[in-house]
Design an enzyme around this catalytic site. Sequence first.
Site, PDB file in Angstrom:
ATOM      1  N   ASP A 133       5.328  32.336  -6.889  1.00 10.24           N
ATOM      2  CA  ASP A 133       6.391  32.907  -6.064  1.00 10.24           C
ATOM      3  C   ASP A 133       7.243  33.910  -6.822  1.00 10.24           C
ATOM      4  OD1 ASP A 133       6.033  31.625  -3.655  1.00 10.24           O
ATOM      5  OD2 ASP A 133       7.226  29.890  -4.233  1.00 10.24           O
TER       6      ASP A 133
HETATM    7  C1  GLC Z   1      12.188  29.770  -6.870  1.00 10.29           C
HETATM    8  C2  GLC Z   1      11.469  28.830  -7.796  1.00 10.29           C
HETATM    9  C3  GLC Z   1      10.000  28.731  -7.529  1.00 10.29           C
HETATM   10  C4  GLC Z   1       9.838  28.477  -6.072  1.00 10.29           C
HETATM   11  C5  GLC Z   1      10.549  29.574  -5.270  1.00 10.29           C
HETATM   12  C6  GLC Z   1      10.377  29.424  -3.800  1.00 10.29           C
HETATM   13  O1  GLC Z   1      11.829  31.074  -7.136  1.00 10.29           O
HETATM   14  O2  GLC Z   1      11.618  29.246  -9.123  1.00 10.29           O
HETATM   15  O3  GLC Z   1       9.416  27.702  -8.279  1.00 10.29           O
HETATM   16  O4  GLC Z   1       8.485  28.457  -5.785  1.00 10.29           O
HETATM   17  O5  GLC Z   1      11.894  29.541  -5.554  1.00 10.29           O
HETATM   18  O6  GLC Z   1      11.450  28.842  -3.185  1.00 10.29           O
HETATM   19  C1  GLC Z   2       6.893  26.066  -6.378  1.00  8.21           C
HETATM   20  C2  GLC Z   2       6.500  26.374  -4.957  1.00  8.21           C
HETATM   21  C3  GLC Z   2       5.055  26.759  -4.857  1.00  8.21           C
HETATM   22  C4  GLC Z   2       4.742  27.830  -5.852  1.00  8.21           C
HETATM   23  C5  GLC Z   2       5.155  27.435  -7.250  1.00  8.21           C
HETATM   24  C6  GLC Z   2       4.966  28.545  -8.253  1.00  8.21           C
HETATM   25  O1  GLC Z   2       6.306  24.883  -6.772  1.00  8.21           O
HETATM   26  O2  GLC Z   2       6.725  25.271  -4.122  1.00  8.21           O
HETATM   27  O3  GLC Z   2       4.758  27.207  -3.577  1.00  8.21           O
HETATM   28  O4  GLC Z   2       3.361  28.066  -5.787  1.00  8.21           O
HETATM   29  O5  GLC Z   2       6.515  27.103  -7.259  1.00  8.21           O
HETATM   30  O6  GLC Z   2       5.841  29.585  -8.047  1.00  8.21           O
END
Ligand code: GLC
Ligand code: GLC
Length: 816
Positions: free
Chosen positions: A487
Site C-alpha cells: 500500500d
Molecule cells: C498504512 C499502513 C499500511 C496499510 C495502509 C492501508 O499506509 O502503513 O500497512 O496497508 O495504511 O490502510
Molecule cells: C497492510 C494492509 C495490506 C497491505 C499491507 C502492505 O497489512 O492491510 O492490504 O498489503 O499492509 O502494505
Amino acid sequence: MEQQKRYGHFDDQHREYVITDPQTPWPWINYLGNEDFFSLISNTAGGYSFYKDAKFRRITRYRYNNVPMDNGGRYFYIKDGDTVWNPGWKPCKTPLDFYECRHGMSYTRITGRKNDVEASVLFFVPLKKWAEVQKLTLKNESNGVKTLKLFSFEEWCLWNAATDMENFQRNFSTGEVEIEGSTIYHKTEYRERRNHYAFYHVNSPIQGFDTDRETFVGLYNEFADPQAVMEGKPRNSHAHGWSPIASHYIEVTLQPGESKDFVFLLGYIENEQNEKFEAPQVINKQKAHALIAELDTTEKVDKAFAELCEYWDALLNIYKVKTGNDKLDRMVNIWNQYQCMVTFNFSRSASFFESGIGRGMGFRDSNQDLVGFVHQIPSRARQRIIDIASTQFPDGGCYHQYQPLTKRGNNDIGGGFNDDPCWLIFGTVAYIKETGDFSILDEMVPFDNQPGSEVTLFEHLKISMDHVINNLGPHMLPLIGRADWNDCLNLNCFSWDPNESFQTTENVSEGTKAESLMIAGLFVVTGKDYVALCQKIGKADEAARMQKAIDAMIEAVKKHGWDGEWYLRAYDFYGRKIGSNECEEAKIFIESQGWCTMAEIGAEEGMVAKSLDSCKKYLECEHGMVLNNPAFTKYIYEYGEISSYPEGYKENAGIFCHNNPWIVCAEAVLGHGNRAFEVYRRTCPSYLEDISEIHRTEPYVYPQMIAGKDAPTHGEAKNSWLTGTAAWTLLSITQAILGIIPTLDGLKIDPCLPSAWKGFTVSRRYRGAVYNITVDNSAGAEYGVKEITVNGKTQAGTIIPPAPAGETFEVKVVMG
Ligand code: GLC
Ligand code: GLC
C-alpha cells in the site's frame, strides 16, 4: 538467544496461553465471539464490544492510544474492608496475591486473589447469541465470614464509535438509560432512528446501581478510584445525557469456604420498527427478557460454554499435525488456525492497533484471509467471496475496502489498487480446491452491489484477469495503479502536502509508466490456477487465451524484470527502475522475489535460485526477512509513503511478516526444506516467547511487523492479530512445508522438510473424508516422495483423488 523474563506459558492441553504477570510488555489480548457479537479483551479485562461492525454498532466505549494504555473495559471492583481490588489487577492496580489470565479459544478466564478471596471471571460470547457472558465466581478461602461489596462497570459507547469520539457537544445531551430490576438498558438515540439497544444484566438482586459516569467515578477521580466504590456506596444515579454507564452494586456475604456465582450479561437487541416501544418512550424489552432467560443460571452458562468448547474442538480437529516439536505443533494445531478465524472475522478493522473506525473489510485482505480459514467453515468463506466480488466494477477494478454492516464499497478510499483483482482468483480457487464446489462459479454476482447488474462469479474472475491484461505499461508489465500489495509504494501520488493521506490523495494515472513486478508474479501464479480451472470446467478456449497472456507476462519479466541477481521491484512514473542494483537505496525488495519465484519465472535460467540466494544475503536478519534493503534514509517524493517511515519500520525495511511466508513457499518450490523451515521459524511467535521483552506482542499470534535490522528497536513487534500473515504462515507451513495440499483434483501430498526431521503425522479432513497421513523421512530428505500407499495400496503420483465423504484413509508416505 539469551533467556529473558517470561510473562506466561502455553497450556496446550487446554489450548490456552496462561499469563501470570499482568504487566505484560503490551496488552496481550484475545477475541470473543464468532459471528455477530464480538469483544476484544486484554489480559486485564480492558477492551470493548460491538455488534458486527466496530464503527457503526459499538456497544461499549474505549479510549485508544491513551495514558494509561488500555483504558476502559469490563471491570469488577471488590471492596473488602478498606481494600479495593480487581480480579484482573487493573484499573485499581492493587497488588494481588495471585493473578492469572487464561486466553483460550474465544474465551478468557481471569482470576485474582486478594486477602483470601478468589475472584474468577469467565468471559465468552455463547454461540449464536448476541451477548457477552461474564461469569464471576467469588470464593471465600479464609476461616472467617467475608462481607464484600461488589461493583460491576461498563461504559456505553453512543453507537457510532467515530462520532462518539468527536461529536461530544451533541453526545453530552443524548445519553439515555432505563433501569428495571437488575438490568440497566442503554437506549441512546432509540427515540429516533435506532431500532437497537443494549443492556447489562446480572442474575441476582442488586442493592444499588449507577448509570451516570460522573456520579459514579467523580469528576476528579479515575477508573482506578471511582468515588462510589471507594466510599462503598452506589448513588442510584440515572443518566440524563453526559456519559451513561452501567454499574451494579451487590452486597455479598460468604461463609468460610463458600463460593458464589454471578452471571453478568452484556446484550444487544434489535426490534421491529412497529414493536419498538411498550409504552411511550419505554423500550420494548421482550427480546431482552428472552435472551436473559436463556443465560440466567450457572447451569445454562456452563452448558453454553461447553458448546463453545465443542465447537472449537470440531474446528481444530479438521487439521492436526504431530511433529514432536511443541512450538510448531501448537502454532499449527491451535494458535495459527485460531488467528486465521479472527482475521477472517475482522479483516483489519478492530484490534489494539486498529481502532475499528477507520477501515472496513479489505478486498485483497479478505481474499487472502479466507485461504487460512476455508477448511474450517467453507460456507462462510463462500459467502465472503460473493460479498467481496459484489464490490467489483464492470472493468474488473474494485473498491479497496467495504463496510461489513452494509457490504458497500468504501468511497473514502475508492479503488485503483491494481493487484486487487488477482486476489479474487486466489481466494476463489482456494475455496474450490478445498471443497470441490464448482457451483460457486455459477453464482450471480452484481457489480458495485447494483441490482440488475449480475453476472456469474466466473465472469468476475475473467474480468479480473482481463483487468491486468488491459492495464499493461511500456514494458508490457502490469501498471501498478494506486499501489499493489504494498500500500505504501505510491508511485503515482507525488505528495508534498503533509495534510493529505498517501492512501487517498490523487492518483496520477495519466501518463504513468509505473509498473509492478509483484503484480506480474501474482498474475502468473493466479493465472496458472485460472487456466487449470478453465480446463476443468470445459472452457478450453479461455484457458488457451489466458495461457498466452501468462506466457507473454513471463517473457516480459525475463526481459525487463531481471536485474542480474534478483527481480526488479517496479518501474516508476517516468519508467525508471525501482529495486535495482543501480538504485542508491532499496536495491532489492522482497515482494517481487516472492511472487516471481513462486511463479517460477526464469527457473531454467537460474533466476529463481539466484533470487532466493539474494534474499538470504541481503534481506535476512535475526528476526526475519526485511521488506527492502538498504532502507530508505530520506523521503522520495516519487515513491510515496514507503519512504516516509524511519529505517526499519513498516514498509521501509521492516520485517513485514506477511511476505516472509512467500519466501517459505518459494524455497519449497525449489525443494529447499531446510531453508523453508528456517525462514518460517524466524517469525513464528511461539519461538519468540523467550524474547518477549524484545518482541513485546503476544507470543501466541503473529504481528504485522517486526522492526528490521536498521531500526534501533530491532526485533520489536507491532500490530498483532489482524494481518495477512496469519493465513500466509498457515498456508506456508501446512502446504509448502508439510505438503498436504488441496488441489482441484484431490489432496496432494508433497512435503518439503528440514532434513533432520524423521517424519510426522497429519490428520486432515478433506471434502468430508478423513486422511490419516504418516510421513516417513528416515531417509533425511529435504524433498521428494518415493512412495505413497493409501489403505495399503500403492498410489500413482502424489494426488489422492477425492473420495466419498465419511471415509477414512490411512496414507503412508515415504520420502527419499
Ligand atoms: C498504512 C499502513 C499500511 C496499510 C495502509 C492501508 O499506509 O502503513 O500497512 O496497508 O495504511 O490502510
Ligand atoms: C497492510 C494492509 C495490506 C497491505 C499491507 C502492505 O497489512 O492491510 O492490504 O498489503 O499492509 O502494505
